[in-house]
Scaffold this motif. Structure first.
Motif, mmCIF file in Angstrom:
data_model
loop_
_atom_site.group_PDB
_atom_site.id
_atom_site.type_symbol
_atom_site.label_atom_id
_atom_site.label_comp_id
_atom_site.label_asym_id
_atom_site.label_seq_id
_atom_site.Cartn_x
_atom_site.Cartn_y
_atom_site.Cartn_z
ATOM 1 N N TRP A 55 0.844 -1.194 0.000
ATOM 2 C CA TRP A 55 0.000 0.000 0.000
ATOM 3 C C TRP A 55 0.880 1.245 0.000
ATOM 4 O O TRP A 55 1.944 1.260 0.617
ATOM 5 N N GLN A 56 0.416 2.292 -0.651
ATOM 6 C CA GLN A 56 1.142 3.558 -0.653
ATOM 7 C C GLN A 56 1.147 4.193 0.729
ATOM 8 O O GLN A 56 2.058 4.937 1.078
ATOM 9 N N VAL A 57 0.101 3.929 1.491
ATOM 10 C CA VAL A 57 -0.073 4.540 2.810
ATOM 11 C C VAL A 57 -0.610 3.476 3.768
ATOM 12 O O VAL A 57 -1.231 2.499 3.340
ATOM 13 N N PRO A 58 -0.415 3.656 5.089
ATOM 14 C CA PRO A 58 -0.872 2.648 6.053
ATOM 15 C C PRO A 58 -2.278 2.900 6.578
ATOM 16 O O PRO A 58 -2.675 2.309 7.582
ATOM 17 N N LEU A 59 -3.031 3.765 5.905
ATOM 18 C CA LEU A 59 -4.390 4.110 6.319
ATOM 19 C C LEU A 59 -5.369 3.611 5.268
ATOM 20 O O LEU A 59 -5.100 3.728 4.063
ATOM 21 N N TYR A 60 -6.508 3.063 5.695
ATOM 22 C CA TYR A 60 -7.509 2.599 4.738
ATOM 23 C C TYR A 60 -8.913 2.920 5.231
ATOM 24 O O TYR A 60 -9.152 3.105 6.423
ATOM 25 N N ILE A 61 -9.826 3.041 4.276
ATOM 26 C CA ILE A 61 -11.243 3.225 4.576
ATOM 27 C C ILE A 61 -11.841 1.843 4.768
ATOM 28 O O ILE A 61 -11.926 1.057 3.819
ATOM 29 N N ASN A 62 -12.257 1.539 5.973
ATOM 30 C CA ASN A 62 -12.704 0.180 6.266
ATOM 31 C C ASN A 62 -14.168 -0.014 5.900
ATOM 32 O O ASN A 62 -14.901 0.934 5.606
ATOM 33 N N ALA A 63 -14.582 -1.284 5.940
ATOM 34 C CA ALA A 63 -15.903 -1.699 5.483
ATOM 35 C C ALA A 63 -17.015 -0.876 6.118
ATOM 36 O O ALA A 63 -17.037 -0.683 7.325
ATOM 37 N N MET A 64 -17.950 -0.417 5.275
ATOM 38 C CA MET A 64 -19.074 0.367 5.783
ATOM 39 C C MET A 64 -20.415 -0.139 5.300
ATOM 40 O O MET A 64 -21.227 -0.584 6.085
ATOM 41 N N ALA A 82 -11.194 7.774 -1.887
ATOM 42 C CA ALA A 82 -10.079 6.830 -1.894
ATOM 43 C C ALA A 82 -9.193 7.056 -3.111
ATOM 44 O O ALA A 82 -7.955 7.042 -3.018
ATOM 45 N N ARG A 83 -9.820 7.265 -4.246
ATOM 46 C CA ARG A 83 -9.061 7.510 -5.477
ATOM 47 C C ARG A 83 -8.209 8.768 -5.367
ATOM 48 O O ARG A 83 -7.041 8.797 -5.769
ATOM 49 N N GLU A 84 -8.779 9.819 -4.802
ATOM 50 C CA GLU A 84 -8.083 11.101 -4.735
ATOM 51 C C GLU A 84 -6.964 11.112 -3.697
ATOM 52 O O GLU A 84 -6.045 11.935 -3.792
ATOM 53 N N THR A 85 -7.030 10.244 -2.711
ATOM 54 C CA THR A 85 -6.022 10.247 -1.650
ATOM 55 C C THR A 85 -5.094 9.035 -1.685
ATOM 56 O O THR A 85 -4.099 9.002 -0.950
ATOM 57 N N GLY A 86 -5.422 8.026 -2.495
ATOM 58 C CA GLY A 86 -4.571 6.848 -2.609
ATOM 59 C C GLY A 86 -4.714 5.839 -1.488
ATOM 60 O O GLY A 86 -3.889 4.937 -1.344
ATOM 61 N N VAL A 87 -5.787 5.952 -0.685
ATOM 62 C CA VAL A 87 -5.956 4.998 0.409
ATOM 63 C C VAL A 87 -6.729 3.779 -0.082
ATOM 64 O O VAL A 87 -7.628 3.898 -0.925
ATOM 65 N N PRO A 88 -6.427 2.589 0.408
ATOM 66 C CA PRO A 88 -7.236 1.411 0.104
ATOM 67 C C PRO A 88 -8.644 1.570 0.680
ATOM 68 O O PRO A 88 -8.878 2.377 1.584
ATOM 69 N N PHE A 118 -6.677 0.041 -4.484
ATOM 70 C CA PHE A 118 -6.718 -1.243 -3.789
ATOM 71 C C PHE A 118 -8.098 -1.376 -3.153
ATOM 72 O O PHE A 118 -8.459 -0.605 -2.261
ATOM 73 N N VAL A 119 -8.874 -2.354 -3.628
ATOM 74 C CA VAL A 119 -10.260 -2.534 -3.182
ATOM 75 C C VAL A 119 -10.415 -3.917 -2.551
ATOM 76 O O VAL A 119 -9.932 -4.918 -3.099
ATOM 77 N N MET A 120 -11.089 -3.948 -1.407
ATOM 78 C CA MET A 120 -11.361 -5.203 -0.710
ATOM 79 C C MET A 120 -12.851 -5.504 -0.734
ATOM 80 O O MET A 120 -13.660 -4.639 -0.381
ATOM 81 N N ALA A 121 -13.198 -6.693 -1.171
ATOM 82 C CA ALA A 121 -14.584 -7.163 -1.074
ATOM 83 C C ALA A 121 -14.809 -7.687 0.340
ATOM 84 O O ALA A 121 -13.862 -8.006 1.059
ATOM 85 N N ASN A 122 -16.086 -7.812 0.730
ATOM 86 C CA ASN A 122 -16.400 -8.191 2.109
ATOM 87 C C ASN A 122 -17.583 -9.154 2.119
ATOM 88 O O ASN A 122 -18.648 -8.846 1.573
ATOM 89 N N ALA A 273 0.544 -2.889 14.224
ATOM 90 C CA ALA A 273 -0.325 -2.986 13.053
ATOM 91 C C ALA A 273 0.453 -2.671 11.781
ATOM 92 O O ALA A 273 1.329 -1.793 11.776
ATOM 93 N N SER A 274 0.113 -3.359 10.698
ATOM 94 C CA SER A 274 0.695 -3.058 9.387
ATOM 95 C C SER A 274 -0.094 -1.986 8.656
ATOM 96 O O SER A 274 0.408 -1.373 7.716
ATOM 97 N N GLY A 275 -1.322 -1.766 9.057
ATOM 98 C CA GLY A 275 -2.185 -0.734 8.482
ATOM 99 C C GLY A 275 -3.293 -0.432 9.462
ATOM 100 O O GLY A 275 -3.579 -1.238 10.362
ATOM 101 N N VAL A 276 -3.923 0.724 9.285
ATOM 102 C CA VAL A 276 -4.925 1.180 10.245
ATOM 103 C C VAL A 276 -6.161 1.646 9.491
ATOM 104 O O VAL A 276 -6.069 2.455 8.558
ATOM 105 N N GLY A 277 -7.330 1.143 9.896
ATOM 106 C CA GLY A 277 -8.573 1.453 9.213
ATOM 107 C C GLY A 277 -9.464 2.368 10.024
ATOM 108 O O GLY A 277 -9.479 2.321 11.253
ATOM 109 N N ALA A 278 -10.185 3.214 9.327
ATOM 110 C CA ALA A 278 -11.185 4.079 9.950
ATOM 111 C C ALA A 278 -12.447 4.014 9.119
ATOM 112 O O ALA A 278 -12.401 3.805 7.903
ATOM 113 N N SER A 279 -13.583 4.206 9.777
ATOM 114 C CA SER A 279 -14.848 4.157 9.044
ATOM 115 C C SER A 279 -15.847 5.169 9.573
ATOM 116 O O SER A 279 -16.219 6.119 8.884
#
Length: 364
Positions: A55-64, A82-88, A118-122, A273-279
């Motif tokens: 990942w470019q950054v260790p922050l991601y938008i988590n499942a909502m 996500a596209r504009e900031t590069g976060v998964p 980077f997109v994650m299905a849930n 943690a290898s990455g940190v999610g916020a929602s």
């Protein structure tokens, strides 16, 4: 009925955010301040890599969310941010899609608006292997989240009451999909024993999803008449507690739940943690101020995280796990009871010579 439930979840989650500006157990973690640890901002990289994922950054938008017209619009806007900031980014549970394929676009928009991200299905732990593959295919997903949520299901009026199949089903999905599998809790935490079990099942990454953020047991109780499960509010372990419990478990862990600001991101990374999610907080920003406000918030968080790393002498997110930490109050008691030696965390930078090497300082 499913679409209404998804809309209810968003409404109740946003209402909960009013209560999340106060303290949580991340506040029981502090960095030891070393006044000469600082490095140059130009030497700091936010890139993180784990389990074959970069990942470019260790922050991601988590499942909502997803599954209704309103939540499809939210997913569109999240994808743009996500596209504009590069976060998964991760989708919400895709169970609604399996029951009603006509709502596919409310999830697929995460990819159409963010074609290179980077997109994650849930999916949930009862999904079949075929359903898991369909979810990955619909989003052209780079990873698959399987969420586990026994507390939520217990309080949900129409929830699951049979959990014994979850372990073998997780193992089956992990062995039969072509992308990394991440198992995540939805806000009650993963214990050390659970993460070790997931490792043995072939799961690549564990998202600890601890207490402190959106409380889905409380959300589901808000949907009950009468709301007679209030005693379940606050069930589980905090994210900080889960990170301390999961030291050296043998697979990478992600941290989500109760992340309020960049210092919490730095604390979570320092705890392993290898990455940190916020929602929840991101959702509230989006609904209050639209995509520009969310893009600004995420960009600010990343800039401030880099500033903290510069001050702490951490060239990469992984380097934060070498910084000295102090654990206080109830979280320290948790560590005592769970056999976590907090003294080791407080002395990770070692002697003055080792500290000198860690920060990259040198004599002219």
């Amino acid at each position: 009925m499913i679409a209404q439930r998804k809309d209810d979840h968003v409404r109740l989650a946003v209402e909960q955010q009013q209560d999340h500006s106060g303290r949580n157990q991340f506040d029981d973690v502090s960095f030891v301040h070393h006044a000469l640890a600082g490095i140059d901002r130009s030497d700091v990289s936010l890139a993180t890599a784990f389990a074959g994922i970069s990942w470019q950054v260790p922050l991601y938008i988590n499942a909502m969310t997803g599954g209704s017209v309103k939540t499809g619009i939210i997913n569109r806007d999240l994808a743009i941010a996500a596209r504009e900031t590069g976060v998964p980014i991760a989708s919400g549970s895709m169970s609604a899609y399996f029951k009603d394929p006509s709502c596919a676009d409310t999830f697929q928009v995460l990819r159409t608006e963010n074609p290179d991200g980077f997109v994650m299905a849930n999916v949930n732990a009862t999904a079949s292997v075929d359903q898991a593959r369909r979810a990955v295919g619909l989003l052209e997903a780079d990873a698959l989240q399987i969420h586990v949520n026994t507390a939520q299901e217990t309080v949900m009026p129409e929830g699951d009451r049979s959990f014994s199949s979850w372990v073998p089903q997780i193992e089956k999905i992990a062995a039969n999909v072509d992308v990394p599998v991440i198992v995540k809790e939805v806000g009650n935490g993963l214990s050390r024993q659970t993460v070790l079990l997931l490792r043995d099942l072939g799961v690549r990454v564990a998202d600890l999803g601890g207490r402190g953020g959106t409380d889905f047991a409380r959300i589901e109780n808000g949907r009950r008449d009468p709301a007679d499960y209030a005693f379940m509010h606050g069930w589980g372990q905090s994210t900080a507690a889960c990170l301390l419990d999961a030291q050296d478990v043998g697979i990478p862990v992600l941290a989500s739940g109760g992340v309020r600001h960049p210092l919490d991101v730095a604390r979570a990374l320092a705890l392993g943690a290898s990455g940190v999610g916020a929602s929840g907080g991101f959702l509230r920003t989006l609904l209050d101020g639209g995509v520009p406000a969310l893009v600004s918030q995420i960009s600010t968080w990343l800039d401030q995280l880099a500033a903290l790393m510069t001050m702490l002498g951490a060239r990469t997110p992984a380097d934060l796990a070498r910084c000295d930490l102090l654990v206080h109050r109830d979280l320290r008691s948790f560590c005592t009871d769970r056999g976590v030696d907090t003294r080791l965390l407080a002395q990770r930078s070692g002697s003055a010579g080792t500290f000198h090497e860690m920060t990259g300082a040198h004599d002219d």
